[in-house]
Design a protein around this motif. Structure first.
Motif, PDB file in Angstrom:
ATOM      1  N   LEU B  27       0.314  -1.509  -0.015  1.00  0.00           N
ATOM      2  CA  LEU B  27       0.175  -0.261   0.163  1.00  0.00           C
ATOM      3  C   LEU B  27       1.062   1.522  -0.299  1.00  0.00           C
ATOM      4  O   LEU B  27       0.583   2.016  -0.737  1.00  0.00           O
ATOM      5  CB  LEU B  27      -0.900   0.133   1.389  1.00  0.00           C
ATOM      6  CG  LEU B  27      -2.156  -1.288   1.159  1.00  0.00           C
ATOM      7  CD1 LEU B  27      -2.549  -1.010   2.329  1.00  0.00           C
ATOM      8  CD2 LEU B  27      -2.556  -0.436  -0.423  1.00  0.00           C
ATOM      9  N   GLU B  31       0.778   4.378  -3.052  1.00  0.00           N
ATOM     10  CA  GLU B  31       0.357   5.301  -2.938  1.00  0.00           C
ATOM     11  C   GLU B  31       1.189   6.412  -3.251  1.00  0.00           C
ATOM     12  O   GLU B  31       0.720   7.365  -3.181  1.00  0.00           O
ATOM     13  CB  GLU B  31      -0.351   5.504  -1.042  1.00  0.00           C
ATOM     14  CG  GLU B  31      -0.918   4.833  -1.070  1.00  0.00           C
ATOM     15  CD  GLU B  31      -1.184   4.448   0.726  1.00  0.00           C
ATOM     16  OE1 GLU B  31      -0.449   4.639   1.873  1.00  0.00           O
ATOM     17  OE2 GLU B  31      -2.769   4.492   1.397  1.00  0.00           O
ATOM     18  N   ASP B  59      -7.101  -6.442  -9.452  1.00  0.00           N
ATOM     19  CA  ASP B  59      -7.256  -5.171 -10.002  1.00  0.00           C
ATOM     20  C   ASP B  59      -6.496  -4.454 -10.742  1.00  0.00           C
ATOM     21  O   ASP B  59      -6.605  -3.504 -11.231  1.00  0.00           O
ATOM     22  CB  ASP B  59      -7.692  -4.577  -9.107  1.00  0.00           C
ATOM     23  CG  ASP B  59      -8.713  -5.104  -8.114  1.00  0.00           C
ATOM     24  OD1 ASP B  59      -8.786  -4.268  -6.856  1.00  0.00           O
ATOM     25  OD2 ASP B  59      -9.518  -5.418  -8.762  1.00  0.00           O
ATOM     26  N   PHE B  85      -3.310   3.339  -8.137  1.00  0.00           N
ATOM     27  CA  PHE B  85      -4.393   3.581  -7.192  1.00  0.00           C
ATOM     28  C   PHE B  85      -4.516   4.238  -6.886  1.00  0.00           C
ATOM     29  O   PHE B  85      -3.905   4.728  -6.127  1.00  0.00           O
ATOM     30  CB  PHE B  85      -3.189   2.283  -5.832  1.00  0.00           C
ATOM     31  CG  PHE B  85      -3.736   1.633  -4.945  1.00  0.00           C
ATOM     32  CD1 PHE B  85      -3.655   1.888  -3.881  1.00  0.00           C
ATOM     33  CD2 PHE B  85      -4.528   0.586  -5.423  1.00  0.00           C
ATOM     34  CE1 PHE B  85      -3.650   2.093  -2.973  1.00  0.00           C
ATOM     35  CE2 PHE B  85      -5.136   0.192  -4.438  1.00  0.00           C
ATOM     36  CZ  PHE B  85      -5.025   0.821  -3.134  1.00  0.00           C
ATOM     37  N   PRO B  86      -6.143   4.792  -6.744  1.00  0.00           N
ATOM     38  CA  PRO B  86      -6.429   5.984  -6.319  1.00  0.00           C
ATOM     39  C   PRO B  86      -6.831   5.452  -4.710  1.00  0.00           C
ATOM     40  O   PRO B  86      -6.484   4.114  -4.147  1.00  0.00           O
ATOM     41  CB  PRO B  86      -7.969   5.226  -6.677  1.00  0.00           C
ATOM     42  CG  PRO B  86      -8.073   3.990  -6.877  1.00  0.00           C
ATOM     43  CD  PRO B  86      -7.097   3.457  -7.754  1.00  0.00           C
ATOM     44  N   PRO B  87      -6.912   6.912  -3.800  1.00  0.00           N
ATOM     45  CA  PRO B  87      -6.272   6.716  -2.676  1.00  0.00           C
ATOM     46  C   PRO B  87      -7.516   5.933  -1.594  1.00  0.00           C
ATOM     47  O   PRO B  87      -8.619   6.857  -2.178  1.00  0.00           O
ATOM     48  CB  PRO B  87      -5.948   7.638  -2.445  1.00  0.00           C
ATOM     49  CG  PRO B  87      -6.510   8.775  -3.456  1.00  0.00           C
ATOM     50  CD  PRO B  87      -6.316   7.926  -4.461  1.00  0.00           C
ATOM     51  N   GLY B  88      -7.340   5.846  -0.345  1.00  0.00           N
ATOM     52  CA  GLY B  88      -8.702   5.682   0.165  1.00  0.00           C
ATOM     53  C   GLY B  88      -9.421   6.572   0.837  1.00  0.00           C
ATOM     54  O   GLY B  88      -8.550   7.231   0.296  1.00  0.00           O
ATOM     55  N   GLN B  89     -10.758   6.463   1.265  1.00  0.00           N
ATOM     56  CA  GLN B  89     -11.819   8.096   1.233  1.00  0.00           C
ATOM     57  C   GLN B  89     -12.064   7.555   2.541  1.00  0.00           C
ATOM     58  O   GLN B  89     -13.091   7.748   2.898  1.00  0.00           O
ATOM     59  CB  GLN B  89     -12.267   7.923   0.554  1.00  0.00           C
ATOM     60  CG  GLN B  89     -12.145   8.106  -0.937  1.00  0.00           C
ATOM     61  CD  GLN B  89     -13.814   8.220  -1.616  1.00  0.00           C
ATOM     62  OE1 GLN B  89     -14.377   7.615  -2.082  1.00  0.00           O
ATOM     63  NE2 GLN B  89     -13.804   9.373  -2.125  1.00  0.00           N
TER      64      GLN B  89
END
Lengths: 169, 104
Positions: B27, B31, B59, B85-89
């Motif tokens: 991760l 990121e 993915d 990889f889009p960041p978490g929210q």
């Protein structure tokens, strides 16, 4: 412990000032979490004026791959230890994300609720590492938490009572 | 090196990262937008650690291989096929919790 602390601090990152005071509970054997928490709170105090937080260490309930029978004993010991702590803190909300450390605290909170002393809302967020299976803490607290959040759709399917918000850390 | 407090500095400077399947390593690398090859060893790792690596591979965020296929992977890899990889929210979590607790 490590990854769990990083995740939980990310979860806290967007919470408003109303979530105060914050009481952090972690395992006595954990060497790194204290520094991470202090650093997080330090940064937070740059934006929010009234930053109240405390740190508490409790005996670790279970080491990785510890045997079942000895785990029961160490968990019971952790519960005995966390019961007075939870009673003292009387939290309105418990947020946890998976280390064995959270189970005794949640059990203590449930007991306090049953005895009519204090009813806490228990919110459990399963780790982002858990894509297809729940952790042991997750399997236990799925039945005892008020809100159980998973971060991958497979788990939402397998555990229908869970909440899926996508990736939140 | 042994255990540094943080690999962040090294990660920023890297063009490619080859890592084991530990969640933190994966991760943190993704990121920072670095291409990642995850080397898995199914015999050594417990199954749960593999879950995230497999999902990230499905993915399209990482390349996967094992120790014996690493060289071949390095020779034939096409890093442009990796998806960002889009960041978490965590904001979504905050909104949810506000409703649960009654802060609107």
């Amino acid at each position: 412990t490590g990854g769990h602390t990083t995740e939980i601090l990310r979860l806290l990152s967007c919470l408003s000032e109303s979530y105060s005071p914050r009481h952090y509970i972690f395992a006595d054997s954990d060497k790194m979490s204290e520094a991470k928490i202090r650093s997080f709170e330090q940064k937070r105090s740059e934006t929010f004026s009234d930053s109240q937080f405390t740190l508490h260490r409790i005996p670790r309930s279970r080491e990785v791959r510890q045997s079942w029978t000895s785990s029961v004993v160490t968990t019971l010991y952790s519960i005995l230890y966390s019961l007075p702590l939870t009673y003292k803190l009387k939290p309105d909300l418990i947020l946890c994300n998976g280390p064995g450390t959270c189970v005794p605290v949640c059990i203590s909170a449930l007991l306090l609720g049953l005895l009519g002393i204090k009813r806490a809302i228990i919110v459990y967020v399963e780790s982002i590492c858990r894509v297809e299976t729940l952790s042991l803490s997750g399997k236990i607290l799925y039945h005892f938490s008020d809100y159980f959040i998973v971060q991958w759709p497979d788990l939402k399917e397998k555990y229908p009572k869970s909440v899926y918000l996508g990736r939140i850390v | 090196f042994h255990f540094k407090d943080s690999l962040a500095e090294d990660l920023w400077r890297a063009d490619l990262v080859i890592s084991h399947a530990g969640a933190g390593s994966c991760l943190e690398t993704l990121e920072k937008g670095k291409p990642l090859i995850v080397v898995t060893n199914e015999k050594l790792m417990n199954n749960h650690q593999l879950e995230l690596a497999k999902q990230l591979h499905r993915d399209g965020h990482v390349l996967c291989c094992n120790c014996s296929t690493l060289v071949e992977t390095l020779q034939s890899m096409d890093l442009s096929t990796l998806k960002p990889f889009p960041p978490g929210q965590p904001e979504k979590f905050a909104l949810f919790l506000d409703k649960v607790v009654g802060f609107q």
